[in-house]
Design an enzyme around this catalytic site. Sequence first.
Site, mmCIF file in Angstrom:
data_model
loop_
_atom_site.group_PDB
_atom_site.id
_atom_site.type_symbol
_atom_site.label_atom_id
_atom_site.label_comp_id
_atom_site.label_asym_id
_atom_site.label_seq_id
_atom_site.Cartn_x
_atom_site.Cartn_y
_atom_site.Cartn_z
ATOM 1 N N SER A 26 -6.217 7.172 22.545
ATOM 2 C CA SER A 26 -5.792 6.481 23.995
ATOM 3 C C SER A 26 -6.999 5.607 24.455
ATOM 4 C CB SER A 26 -5.755 7.772 24.923
ATOM 5 O OG SER A 26 -5.743 7.429 26.000
ATOM 6 N N TYR A 62 -8.945 16.364 27.639
ATOM 7 C CA TYR A 62 -7.775 15.467 26.934
ATOM 8 C C TYR A 62 -8.685 14.269 26.575
ATOM 9 C CZ TYR A 62 -4.454 11.816 26.292
ATOM 10 O OH TYR A 62 -3.885 10.606 25.764
#
Length: 259
Positions: free
Chosen positions: A138, A151
């Site tokens: 990401s 995350y």
Amino acid sequence: MSTALVTGASSGIGESFARELASLNTDLILVARSQDKLEQLAQELSSKYQVKTEVIVKDLTEPAAGQAIFDQVQAQGLTVDLLINNAGFGDYGTFCDRPLSKQLAMIQLNMTVLVELTGLFLPLMQQRGSGGIINISSIAGFQPLPYMSVYAATKAFVLNFSEALWAENKDTGVNILAVCPGPTESGFWQRADFPDNFPGTSSSIMSESETVVKEALKAMKKKESTIVTGGIANQLLVNVPRFVPRDFLVSAVEKQFKK
């Protein structure tokens, strides 16, 4: 005909990978928790594109889930030519206010099972002298994210792990790619418990999962190590922070992500 194994295949980017690969005449092994969704997708793609589709229903947050999947693939005599480690989730909020069990499950899913599946399938690809692994990271992996601390850390791990493996495997015939999407249309935001009015969840700034997949497969063909999908805006987001003092960067991001 080649075969791809896709984790998190029941929705979002994983489902889009399955659809795109089926259209390219690739057999599929679809992995996720949702049996009904997987079987429906498998039947649809098999009928539409005449490809073979296998379904493995598995909760990847369980310990040794990767080994269980590998053993099932081996028992069925299947060869995985392309491994797509897509399954993952995030969580929004102050670390100490969020369930620790959810953070640990995130580490298991985003990192541990990804490493496990890579460690099991990569040696077989090296022996054959061909194959590929796509790991979904990401743009969050390029800097710390307050209120998404675990995350972002898991995605930084995926990015660094994948790039290192890319370098190790340049002469083995196996291609490794880290895909770093920005905001993408999927169920990610709901599962992460983002507020409905959070600026980053606006559909106007999100990429379509189909676009992410097409860009990823194009980068894979070029044997690139990393691709940041989503155009110039995401390129700026991952590159500008390199020239900004760390304390200033994290403080600025904290203000942006705070409720």
